[in-house]
Enzyme design. Sequence first.
Site, mmCIF file in Angstrom:
data_model
loop_
_atom_site.group_PDB
_atom_site.id
_atom_site.type_symbol
_atom_site.label_atom_id
_atom_site.label_comp_id
_atom_site.label_asym_id
_atom_site.label_seq_id
_atom_site.Cartn_x
_atom_site.Cartn_y
_atom_site.Cartn_z
ATOM 1 N N HIS A 125 -9.435 51.396 33.186
ATOM 2 C CA HIS A 125 -10.093 52.162 34.235
ATOM 3 C C HIS A 125 -9.062 52.977 35.001
ATOM 4 O O HIS A 125 -7.978 52.467 35.328
ATOM 5 C CB HIS A 125 -10.827 51.221 35.188
ATOM 6 C CG HIS A 125 -11.803 51.918 36.085
ATOM 7 N ND1 HIS A 125 -11.409 52.599 37.215
ATOM 8 C CD2 HIS A 125 -13.153 52.043 36.015
ATOM 9 C CE1 HIS A 125 -12.468 53.110 37.806
ATOM 10 N NE2 HIS A 125 -13.546 52.789 37.096
ATOM 11 N N GLU A 127 -8.830 53.875 38.078
ATOM 12 C CA GLU A 127 -8.438 53.285 39.365
ATOM 13 C C GLU A 127 -7.356 52.234 39.163
ATOM 14 O O GLU A 127 -6.342 52.216 39.872
ATOM 15 C CB GLU A 127 -9.647 52.637 40.043
ATOM 16 C CG GLU A 127 -9.293 51.889 41.325
ATOM 17 C CD GLU A 127 -10.415 51.003 41.826
ATOM 18 O OE1 GLU A 127 -10.119 49.879 42.269
ATOM 19 O OE2 GLU A 127 -11.586 51.431 41.775
#
EC number: 1.17.7.4
Length: 285
Positions: A125, A127
């Site tokens: 991901h 993030e």
Amino acid sequence: MKIELAKNYGFCFGVKRAIKIAENSAGSQESTSATIGELIHNSLEIDRLKDKFRVKTLKNINELTDEKKAIIRTHGITKGDLQRLKTTGIEIIDATCPFVTKPQNIVEKMSNEGYEIVIFGDINHPEVRGVMSYSTKTVHVVLSKDELESAKLPQKVAVISQTTKKIEDFMTIVTYLMQRVKEVRVFNTICNATLENQEAVRELATKADVMVIVGGKNSSNTKQLYLIAKNLCKDSYLIESQDELNSSWFKDKKYCGVSAGASTPEWVIQNVIKELENIDKICNS
């Protein structure tokens, strides 16, 4: 059929903020902006920003050409990419969600103080990749406590979570670390909107006999809402737009619950509601 929206759903503070930033970045016809990676995980909203505000989406900073402004997506970018951007002279507009900036700062501080980092999250991901880049020590990224069993852990660790994960799963990781490591610093970095949306889905799914979750299928928080709904209401469905609704899902159903991920625009949600109302009229006519 009763159609009910969850008490909390849809755009979170960070997404609203990022979209407003992107819209305000639009200048003259010749001036273009580009986000580094998808601004949010919703292709319909990204298309709207491109069509109405000339905001392009690039995969990475290597794709920058003649853009005047570079917008950092809500999930943030790596520390190295940010430093590279600063050397280009392009105007940088930071739309990183404050709830993502928080774990970046924690990781940087705690690793500088000698703590190895444990992140509960998906290593693929954006993030998580961004947060990892702020550590000066070893980072362990896991999705379950089982992945920690073979890890060589030091005597000092700091543990955080991807902002969109379930608090119950995060606490399982924390409990396991407390049993294995002498000093554990715990930082709850799950954002408030995630917790509120998840609790609202739980409440609604216990009453409904069919659930519809609206949002990008590449959105972590949307998938979490779907999994929670599915666990409580077996007839739960994840869709990106009203075009994916199937009237057969609602045959003999009395109570339809609807929720949406934090990257799902209100106009998409309302289109789904309207189509559900149309389906209900047809099925009951």
